[in-house]
Motif scaffolding. Structure first.
Motif, mmCIF file in Angstrom:
data_model
loop_
_atom_site.group_PDB
_atom_site.id
_atom_site.type_symbol
_atom_site.label_atom_id
_atom_site.label_comp_id
_atom_site.label_asym_id
_atom_site.label_seq_id
_atom_site.Cartn_x
_atom_site.Cartn_y
_atom_site.Cartn_z
ATOM 1 N N HIS A 229 -4.688 0.576 11.007
ATOM 2 C CA HIS A 229 -4.989 0.309 9.468
ATOM 3 C C HIS A 229 -5.408 1.415 8.631
ATOM 4 C CE1 HIS A 229 -5.864 -4.113 9.833
ATOM 5 N NE2 HIS A 229 -6.234 -3.759 11.124
ATOM 6 N N LEU B 89 -4.200 5.452 7.352
ATOM 7 C CA LEU B 89 -3.155 6.250 7.140
ATOM 8 C C LEU B 89 -3.332 7.649 7.937
ATOM 9 C CD1 LEU B 89 -0.790 7.152 5.259
ATOM 10 C CD2 LEU B 89 -2.442 8.367 3.707
ATOM 11 N N THR C 56 6.755 3.066 -3.169
ATOM 12 C CA THR C 56 5.548 3.004 -1.979
ATOM 13 C C THR C 56 4.857 4.438 -1.946
ATOM 14 O OG1 THR C 56 6.620 1.054 -1.101
ATOM 15 C CG2 THR C 56 4.961 2.214 0.109
ATOM 16 N N MET D 245 1.041 5.540 -2.968
ATOM 17 C CA MET D 245 0.105 5.857 -1.880
ATOM 18 C C MET D 245 -0.532 7.479 -2.352
ATOM 19 S SD MET D 245 2.048 4.513 1.571
ATOM 20 C CE MET D 245 0.599 5.515 2.798
ATOM 21 N N ASP E 130 -7.674 3.067 4.011
ATOM 22 C CA ASP E 130 -7.671 1.886 4.850
ATOM 23 C C ASP E 130 -6.625 1.028 4.010
ATOM 24 O OD1 ASP E 130 -7.686 -0.838 5.742
ATOM 25 O OD2 ASP E 130 -10.069 -0.707 5.565
ATOM 26 N N GLU E 131 -5.317 0.290 4.870
ATOM 27 C CA GLU E 131 -4.090 -0.330 4.165
ATOM 28 C C GLU E 131 -4.778 -1.158 3.448
ATOM 29 O OE1 GLU E 131 -1.478 -2.269 6.505
ATOM 30 O OE2 GLU E 131 -2.629 -2.506 8.029
ATOM 31 N N TRP F 101 4.754 1.493 5.632
ATOM 32 C CA TRP F 101 3.099 1.869 6.373
ATOM 33 C C TRP F 101 3.497 2.294 7.499
ATOM 34 C CZ3 TRP F 101 -1.515 3.058 4.573
ATOM 35 C CH2 TRP F 101 -2.433 3.113 5.540
ATOM 36 N N ALA G 95 1.515 5.057 9.546
ATOM 37 C CA ALA G 95 0.159 4.760 10.084
ATOM 38 C C ALA G 95 -0.190 5.587 11.204
ATOM 39 C CB ALA G 95 -0.038 3.261 10.339
#
Length: 954
Positions: free
Chosen positions: A350, A352, A375, A379, A390-391, A404, A408
C-alpha cells in the motif's frame, strides 16, 4: 495564452451522428472574455434517449441555424486559441467533421483535456464526471448535458487547474515538464510553457517547501517529528474505569449538542474493558447504531494507557481503517484526558517505494506512454502533499494500478538503511509510528502476513480487537493458502526480460557493457545474462501452453452461471484428474527445471556482483532484480504445490474470468480448516482478543462463529476463557422496519430463475418502485439474474421518471453506484455480492430493500464442498452446520442496509418463500433484530406497503 473551451451535444457518439447544440467559452488571462452558444438543426430526428439525457427536443431545434451557420460563427473565435474540453477527443472529432463538411479547414491548434490535468493536479479526486468535479469545487452546474452549461463549468474548472498549476512549487512544475517529453504531446508542450513562465517569475524557495533529491515532499525524516514526552500521567484517567467513562461522556456532551446515551454502547465499553482486565476473549455482536468503533476504542485506550500496553485493532476493509483514522481517532484525541498516540499500518504494497519511483522517472520506464506519464505526474503532485504515501489517497486512471505495482514498496527489493530514501520511506515511517503508538489500526490481511513473517512486521502485542470479525476465518483461509495468478507469473518473467531493450536483465546488461572495458568480470556477467534470454522465452512459452490447457479444461467442466460473480470455478481432486494430467505435469516439470537453472545462475551472479555493485552503479538494479527472483521462487513453488496436490489437508481449485481467458487463470490451494492455526497463533497466544461485528450470531447463538475459529463456548455460563455477548439493538425495529413475504410468489428454479419467476419479479419490483418512488435497493445472488431484471425494469420504469442502475451494467464501482443512487431522488439500484454489506445509505434515499434470494453460497464451491465433506466424515449435517449459518450471516448483513439511523424507516421484501416454507427458514427470520414480519399474497403486498409508507408520511 488564450483557451477555447468547447462542448457539443450530439445525436449520439458515432462518427455519423450530428451536432444539436454547441457551447464555446473563451478564456484569456484567467478571465472568461467571450461566450458563444447555439442550438443546431441536425436535419434528422433526435433519439428519445438523447432527449432524456439533454432535454433537447425536435421542436427546440427545428428553427435553429444549420451547422454551416454555426461553424461560420465559431471559426473566428477559435483562431489563436488552445482548444480545451472535458474528454476533448469526443468534441474534437465532431468539430473537425463540422468544419471540413462546411468548407472550413480543420482545427490545427493545440488540444488539452481537463480530465488529464484534473487527474494530475488533484490526485485524490475519485470521479472525473463533470457534475461531480463541479460539486467538489463548489461550482453551480444547473443543466448537465446542455452544451452551454457544460462548457461554462468546464471553463471554470480549467481556470482552477491553471491556478493550481501556477501555484505548485517550481521544482514540481519542472519535474512535471520532464515527465512529458518536450514537444511529444500537447500536454508536454503546455507544461514546458508553464515551466518557462514559472522560471521567469519565481525561484526555488528552500524555506517554503521541503525538498529531497529534486522532489518536493510534505514530510521530514521519520522520527524527527516525534512529540517530546508529554504529560501522560495515568492519574488523569481517573481512579476507576467508571470515572474515566464519566469524563468521556461529559466531554462528548460538551462537543455535541445532540448527544444521546446509547445503552448498548455503554454495555460494550464495559464488556471490552472487563475482558482486557480479566485476560479473557470476548465475542460481542453489536448491531448498526451501537457506535461500535468507540465501543472498543475507549476501553482499548484506557487499558493501554493505564498498563502501558499496546493494543492492535484489526478491520476487514481498508474503508473502515480510514474511517477510524479520519473520524474516530481525532475525536478521541480531543476528549481523552491523557495524550495518546495512534497509528495506521497497512500491508507493505500500500506504500510507495520512493527509490523505485525515482528510478522509474529517471529511466522513463513507461510501458504505456500517455497513461503512465499522467500517472507519474499525478504521483509527483501527490508526493508534495501526502503524509502517508498510501495508495488509498490516489485515484488512478486506466493503467494506474499497473504503474503502482511497479513502484510499490516490497520486502524483497528493499535496501533498508542502505537506501538513500530510508529516512523518508513511507513504509518505514508507518512501522516506526506503529512502534511508538498506544493503539495500532491494521487489517486482517496484515495480521496474517505478520503471522507468516514470524511476527516481525507488527509491534509486539498481547491485546487485539478484531472488528468485522465475521470475515476473520475467511481471510485466514485466503492468506494461509497458496495462490498463483497467471498474470503474476507472466509479469514477473516480463520484469526480468520483455525484449532485448526492456526488462531488468537487459538494463543490467547495458550498465555492465558500459563498464566491461575497465572491469573484466563485467564482460563475463554480460555473457551469462545472454545465456538466460532463450531460457526465459522458453519458460514463457511453456507457461502459455500450460495455462491455456488448464483454462480449456476449466471451461469445459465449469458453468459460470453457477457462481455468484460469473467466474469459471472448478475443484481439482487428486483422485479424479483429467486423463491428460501427466502431459500437464511434464510441462510443469519443464518450467520447474528451467526456473531452477535461471534462479541458481542469477543467485550466483548477483552474489559475485555484490562487492562491485556500487563501483558499477548497479546497486538499485541488483536489489530490484533480487526482489523479482524471490517472486519467481514463490511462483515456482506455488505452481508445483498445486500440480502435485500432495497435501490432503488442502483443497485445490482453478478460477478464471470469462473475458481475459488464460490470462485470468488462478490456481488456488487453501487449507480446509484453519481453526487450529488460529488457536495456535492467536487465541492461545494472546491475553485477550475482542471479536466484534454486527453479524456474529445465528438464531441468537454464537456456536457457528466459535466453531469456525476453533473456540469453545463454556456451557451454562461465561466462566471460561471465552465470553459471548449479544447487545440489544439501539433501534426500534418494530416501528422502523416492516418485512413483507409474498407467500404465493413463484419459486426459483435454477440459479438464474426461470421465465415465470423472472417476469413475476419484474412486475412486482416495478409496482413497488412506483409506490416508493424508487428509493429501492435490490439484492441479488446472481449476476445473470440481475442483468435480466435490470433490462426489464429499466424499460418499464423509464416513462415514470425512475432510473434503474445495475452493478456491472451501469458501473462496476460500488462507491460510484451508491453515490449516483443517493443523488437521484427516484432511483432503483440492483446489486450483487459487494452490496450485501458495507454500504451505508442513510435517510430518505433508501426506503425499500428487496432480497431476491437467500444468500447461500453455491454448494459446489470448492471450499464449501471440502468443508462439507469434512463435516460428513464427523457425521454432522453440512447444510445445517455450514450452509445455513453462512447464509444467515450474509442475510443479516443485507437486512442491515435498510435501517442505518434512528430516524430511518422502510420495508424489506423477501421474494424467496423458503423463509416460511422450509424447516430452516426460521433461522433467517429469528436472527433478525425484531422487525415486524408479515406474510401475505403478492396482491395484498402493495396496499400494505402503501399503508406503511402512509404511516411514515403522517
Amino acid at each position: 495564452m488564450k483557451f477555447a473551451v468547447l462542448d457539443f451535444e450530439t445525436t449520439g457518439s458515432q462518427s455519423t451522428d450530428e451536432i444539436i447544440q454547441v457551447g464555446l467559452v473563451i478564456i484569456d488571462q484567467f478571465q472568461i472574455v467571450d461566450r458563444y452558444t447555439s442550438l443546431v438543426n441536425p436535419g434528422i430526428g433526435i433519439p428519445s434517449s438523447i432527449t432524456t439525457l439533454t432535454g433537447i427536443t425536435d421542436d427546440m431545434v427545428k428553427d435553429a441555424p444549420a451547422l454551416e451557420q454555426v461553424m461560420t460563427d465559431m471559426f473566428p473565435l477559435l483562431f489563436d486559441c488552445v482548444l480545451v474540453g472535458h474528454h476533448v477527443q469526443f468534441d474534437l472529432s465532431f468539430l473537425q467533421r463540422g468544419l471540413t463538411t462546411t468548407g472550413f479547414p480543420p482545427f490545427s491548434g493545440r488540444v488539452l483535456d481537463t480530465m488529464d490535468f484534473l487527474r494530475m493536479l488533484f490526485p485524490s479526486i475519485s470521479s472525473l464526471q463533470l457534475s461531480m468535479v463541479a460539486g467538489l469545487f463548489g461550482l453551480d452546474h444547473e443543466r448537465p448535458h446542455q452544451a452551454d452549461s457544460d462548457a461554462e463549468v468546464t471553463a471554470l474548472i480549467w481556470i482552477i487547474c491553471l491556478e493550481r498549476l501556477l501555484g505548485l512549487p517550481l521544482l514540481t512544475v519542472q519535474r512535471l515538464s520532464q515527465i512529458f517529453e518536450s514537444g511529444a504531446s500537447d500536454s508536454g508542450w503546455f507544461l514546458d510553457e508553464i515551466c518557462a513562465f514559472k522560471e521567469s517569475e519565481t525561484s526555488v524557495d528552500m524555506n517554503t517547501h521541503r525538498y529531497f533529491r529534486q522532489f518536493t515532499m510534505n514530510v521530514n525524516d521519520w522520527g524527527e517529528d516525534d512529540d517530546e514526552e508529554e504529560d501522560r500521567s495515568v492519574a488523569k484517567l481517573g481512579a476507576t474505569f467508571t470515572d474515566f467513562q464519566l469524563q468521556i461522556k461529559n466531554a462528548l456532551r460538551q462537543k455535541f449538542e445532540r448527544f444521546e446515551d446509547r445503552k448498548s454502547q455503554d454495555i460494550m465499553i464495559e464488556e471490552v474493558e472487563h475482558s482486557f482486565e480479566a485476560d479473557q476473549h470476548l465475542m460481542i455482536e453489536a448491531g448498526t447504531g451501537t457506535g461500535k468503533s468507540l465501543g472498543y476504542l475507549i476501553p482499548a485506550l484506557y487499558y493501554g494507557l493505564k498498563h502501558d500496553k499496546k493494543v492492535i485493532v484489526s478491520t476487514h476493509t481498508i474503508n473502515l481503517q480510514e474511517q477510524l483514522r479520519e473520524r474516530d481517532l481525532p475525536l478521541l484525541n480531543d476528549i481523552v484526558p491523557v495524550p495518546f498516540r495512534a497509528a495506521v499500518l497497512k500491508g507493505r504494497s500500500h506504500y510507495l517505494c520512493l527509490r523505485k519511483f525515482e528510478n522509474k522517472l529517471i529511466a522513463r520506464d513507461y510501458e504505456y506512454a500517455k497513461d503512465d506519464s499522467i500517472t507519474a505526474a499525478q504521483m509527483l503532485v501527490w508526493l508534495s502533499e501526502t503524509k502517508y504515501g498510501d495508495e488509498e489517497e490516489l485515484h488512478f486512471g486506466n493503467k494506474g494500478a499497473q504503474f503502482w505495482y511497479s513502484v510499490a514498496s516490497d520486502t524483497d527489493s528493499c535496501l533498508n538503511r542502505m537506501c538513500p530514501w530510508f529516512k523518508k520511506c513511507f513504509y518505514h515511517r508507518a512501522r516506526h509510528e506503529a512502534n511508538q503508538a498506544d493503539v495500532v489500526i491494521t487489517n486482517h490481511s496484515m495480521l496474517f502476513t505478520d503471522m507468516k513473517a514470524e511476527n516481525r512486521l507488527l509491534p509486539s502485542y498481547k491485546h487485539l480487537v478484531i472488528d468485522e470479525a465475521h470475515h476473520f476465518e475467511e481471510v485466514a483461509s485466503k492468506h494461509l493458502g497458496i495462490e498463483l495468478h497467471s498474470s503474476a507469473l507472466y509479469h514477473s518473467l516480463q520484469w526480468l526480460y520483455k525484449d532485448n531493450r526492456s526488462g531488468q536483465l537487459p538494463m543490467l546488461r547495458f550498465r555492465l557493457q558500459k563498464a566491461s572495458d575497465e572491469h573484466e568480470k563485467a564482460s563475463a556477467w554480460c555473457d551469462t545474462i545472454d545465456t538466460l534470454y532463450p531460457k526465459l522465452v522458453q519458460i514463457k512459452e511453456d507457461w502459455d501452453r500450460l495455462s491455456e490447457q488448464l483454462y480449456e479444461h476449466l471451461v469445459r467442466r465449469s458453468d459460470p452461471s453457477q457462481s455468484e460473480n460469473s467466474q469459471y470455478v472448478l475443484r481439482m481432486k487428486p483422485d479424479s484428474l483429467p486423463s491428460h494430467w501427466n502431459e500437464l505435469q511434464m510441462l510443469e516439470d519443464n518450467i520447474h527445471l528451467s526456473m531452477n537453472d535461471i534462479l541458481r545462475t542469477l543467485d550466483r551472479t548477483l552474489a559475485d556482483m555484490k562487492e562491485m555493485q556500487e563501483v558499477l552503479e548497479v546497486q538499485s538494479l541488483v536489489t530490484d532484480l533480487g526482489g523479482t527472483l524471490k517472486e519467481l521462487y514463490e511462483h515456482r513453488d506455488a505452481l508445483r504445490f498445486f500440480m502435485k496436490m500432495e497435501d490432503e489437508s488442502y483443497v485445490y481449485w482453478m478460477e478464471a474470468g470469462t473475458y481475459a481467458k488464460s490470462k485470468s487463470l488462478q490456481l488456488i490451494s487453501v487449507p480446509t480448516d484453519v481453526s487450529h492455526l488460529l488457536q495456535e497463533h492467536f487465541f492461545e497466544n494472546k491475553d485477550s482478543i475482542i471479536l466484534t461485528s454486527a453479524t456474529l450470531s445465528v438464531n441468537k447463538s454464537f456456536q457457528y462463529a466459535a466453531d469456525q475459529l476453533g473456540l469453545q463456548i463454556p456451557e451454562g455460563g461465561n466462566e471460561g476463557k471465552l465470553k459471548t455477548v449479544q447487545l440489544p439493538s439501539p433501534f426500534n425495529y418494530r416501528e422502523q422496519a416492516l418485512v413483507c413475504i409474498p407467500r404465493d410468489f413463484p419459486t426459483i428454479k435454477g440459479p438464474s430463475g426461470d421465465a415465470v419467476f423472472t417476469q413475476a419479479l419484474i412486475d412486482s419490483l416495478c409496482q413497488v418502485a412506483l409506490v416508493t418512488k424508487g428509493r429501492m435497493l435490490v439484492l441479488f445472488t446472481s449476476n445473470r439474474m440481475l442483468k435480466q431484471i435490470h433490462a426489464g425494469m429499466k424499460e418499464r420504469l423509464k416513462p415514470h421518471g425512475i432510473t434503474v442502475l445495475g452493478q456491472g451494467v451501469d458501473s462496476g464501482n460500488r462507491s460510484k453506484l451508491t453515490r449516483m443512487f443517493q443523488e437521484d431522488p427516484s432511483c432503483v439500484l440492483l446489486g450483487t455480492s459487494s452490496f450485501w454489506e458495507g454500504v451505508d445509505i442513510p435517510g430518505d434515499a433508501l426506503s425499500c430493500l428487496a432480497i431476491i434470494r437467500l444468500p447461500f453460497q453455491p454448494p459446489n464451491h470448492p471450499l464449501v464442498e471440502a468443508k462439507s465433506e469434512n463435516l460428513k466424515k464427523r457425521n454432522e449435517n453440512p447444510f445445517m452446520k455450514l450452509s445455513v449459518p453462512q447464509a444467515v450471516i450474509r442475510f443479516k448483513q443485507g437486512f442491515g442496509r435498510l435501517v442505518r439511523r434512528a430516524t430511518d424507516k422502510g420495508i424489506v421484501i423477501i421474494y424467496d418463500t423458503r423463509v416460511i416454507d422450509t424447516y430452516y427458514g426460521k433461522y433467517f427470520l429469528y436472527s433478525l433484530p425484531g422487525p415486524k414480519i408479515e406474510h401475505m399474497t403478492t396482491e395484498q403486498m402493495l396496499p400494505r406497503i402503501k399503508e406503511w409508507m402512509g404511516e411514515e408520511q403522517r
